[in-house]
Design an enzyme around this catalytic site. Structure first.
Site, PDB file in Angstrom:
ATOM      1  N   LYS A 160     -14.913  19.867  32.565  1.00  0.00           N
ATOM      2  CA  LYS A 160     -15.623  18.795  33.258  1.00  0.00           C
ATOM      3  C   LYS A 160     -14.902  17.492  32.898  1.00  0.00           C
ATOM      4  O   LYS A 160     -15.408  16.659  32.162  1.00  0.00           O
ATOM      5  CB  LYS A 160     -17.109  18.783  32.859  1.00  0.00           C
ATOM      6  CG  LYS A 160     -17.920  19.777  33.700  1.00  0.00           C
ATOM      7  CD  LYS A 160     -19.390  19.743  33.377  1.00  0.00           C
ATOM      8  CE  LYS A 160     -20.128  18.624  34.070  1.00  0.00           C
ATOM      9  NZ  LYS A 160     -20.444  18.874  35.487  1.00  0.00           N
TER      10      LYS A 160
HETATM   11  N1  PMP Z   1     -18.714  23.118  39.823  1.00  0.00           N
HETATM   12  C1  PMP Z   1     -18.638  21.797  39.572  1.00  0.00           C
HETATM   13  C2  PMP Z   1     -17.434  21.029  40.045  1.00  0.00           C
HETATM   14  C3  PMP Z   1     -19.683  21.153  38.886  1.00  0.00           C
HETATM   15  O1  PMP Z   1     -19.617  19.837  38.636  1.00  0.00           O
HETATM   16  C4  PMP Z   1     -20.797  21.902  38.465  1.00  0.00           C
HETATM   17  C5  PMP Z   1     -21.926  21.209  37.746  1.00  0.00           C
HETATM   18  N2  PMP Z   1     -21.665  21.124  36.375  1.00  0.00           N
HETATM   19  C6  PMP Z   1     -20.829  23.283  38.739  1.00  0.00           C
HETATM   20  C7  PMP Z   1     -19.772  23.861  39.416  1.00  0.00           C
HETATM   21  C8  PMP Z   1     -21.954  24.126  38.221  1.00  0.00           C
HETATM   22  O2  PMP Z   1     -21.829  24.206  36.822  1.00  0.00           O
HETATM   23  P1  PMP Z   1     -23.103  24.382  35.856  1.00  0.00           P
HETATM   24  O3  PMP Z   1     -23.851  25.541  36.371  1.00  0.00           O
HETATM   25  O4  PMP Z   1     -22.495  24.614  34.531  1.00  0.00           O
HETATM   26  O5  PMP Z   1     -23.876  23.114  35.949  1.00  0.00           O
END
Ligand code: PMP
Length: 299
Positions: A160
């Site tokens: 992230k």
């Molecule tokens: N893809 C992206 C680009 C994201 O920003 C997120 C949100 N964090 C997700 C997928 C889903 O990830 P998570 O389930 O860990 O929130």
């Protein structure tokens, strides 16, 4: 001057570089490296019933993101969980969002960032009161973005990192300009990847499919849904998926993510046709039920 319009300004306590403080006293320099060169990584954690959900998993991912970016976090994932719990209590958050962020400071504008201090903050705020109030429409429509994902080697897909979110924002705004809720990004070979900030699942000919991770974030919610599907005896096929696969027999689809949780889609809008989906497909209903049960147990 917009100090009072911060998303978290209603909650006065944040934690920054080792100390709890009032949010109005927590500042960064305008020449911060992280602001200019996206030398910043972050997390998004949901608070249910005053407890951070999957908190350790998120801080492990924060450490991973920082390490890929060559950034140092002086606090273990366990210490950060503890700090988060204290902040939630200090701000009386019942239903909310936690935003940890790590960034390089303002000691140099050289691209190397050499000599920059490494900073960390955690903020919390009230959000998501009532399940349907996460800002997403109940009639969730997905289009196809004109933006494509770069190959595995060209981006920081497993992190992230702030750099990824430049495109996420454009994709989300593109969807809104089409009067849709989000858009799927394809990769350079035409395979489906993910939406702006969520992962994608589709039920094709009665079987649950999801793109195999490679050039997108393998979300914590995605992994949870796959685990819960297996527990329920629902087969999950992780493979490269094309728009043609959807056209050939999609029955239902949904996206997953910390903010969106599990969101059934009502339609996928392609260039020349709309694929109308069953929002109440029995596989989706079963997974939603199991997910909310899991959330309740973990909170
Ligand atoms: N893809 C992206 C680009 C994201 O920003 C997120 C949100 N964090 C997700 C997928 C889903 O990830 P998570 O389930 O860990 O929130």
């Amino acid at each position: 001057m917009s100090r009072n319009t911060s998303v978290a300004s209603g909650n006065s306590a944040i934690w920054m570089d080792g100390a709890f403080m009032d949010i109005h006293g927590a500042h960064v320099d305008v020449l911060t490296h992280g602001l200019h060169y996206a030398t910043s990584v972050f997390e998004g954690i949901r608070v249910y019933d005053s407890m951070p959900f999957m908190c350790i998993e998120h801080f492990v991912r924060l450490h991973h993101s920082a390490s890929v970016m060559g950034m140092h976090i002086q606090y273990s994932a366990e210490q950060l969980v503890d700090i988060t719990k204290q902040l939630i209590a200090m701000n009386n958050i019942v239903s909310g969002y936690v935003r940890p962020v790590v960034w390089l400071g303002s000691e140099t504008m050289l691209i190397s960032g050499e000599g920059c201090t490494h900073h960390i903050a955690v903020a919390v705020w009230n959000a998501f009161e009532g399940r349907s109030s996460n800002g997403e429409a109940d009639d969730f429509s997905i289009g196809i973005s004109k933006w494509t994902k770069g190959p595995h080697s060209s981006s920081l897909h497993s992190t992230k990192s702030a750099s990824i979110y430049a495109i996420s924002r454009l994709v989300k705004n593109e969807a809104l300009s089409y009067n849709l809720d989000d858009c799927l990004m394809l990769d350079s070979d035409g395979y489906i990847t993910e939406c702006s900030t969520s992962n994608f699942f589709a039920i094709i000919d009665g079987v649950l499919h999801t793109p195999a991770p490679g050039c997108f974030l393998n979300g914590i919610t995605r992994q949870t849904i796959i685990m819960l599907a297996k527990k329920l005896g629902i087969d999950v096929i992780e493979k490269s998926m094309t728009l043609q696969d959807l056209q050939n027999g999609v029955e239902g689809a949904f996206v997953t993510g910390t903010a969106v949780e599990i969101k059934p889609a009502s339609q996928i809008v392609l260039d020349d046709k709309k694929l109308i989906l069953d929002k109440n497909h029995h596989i989706i209903t079963a997974l939603m039920q199991e997910f909310y049960y899991f959330v309740q147990k973990r909170s």
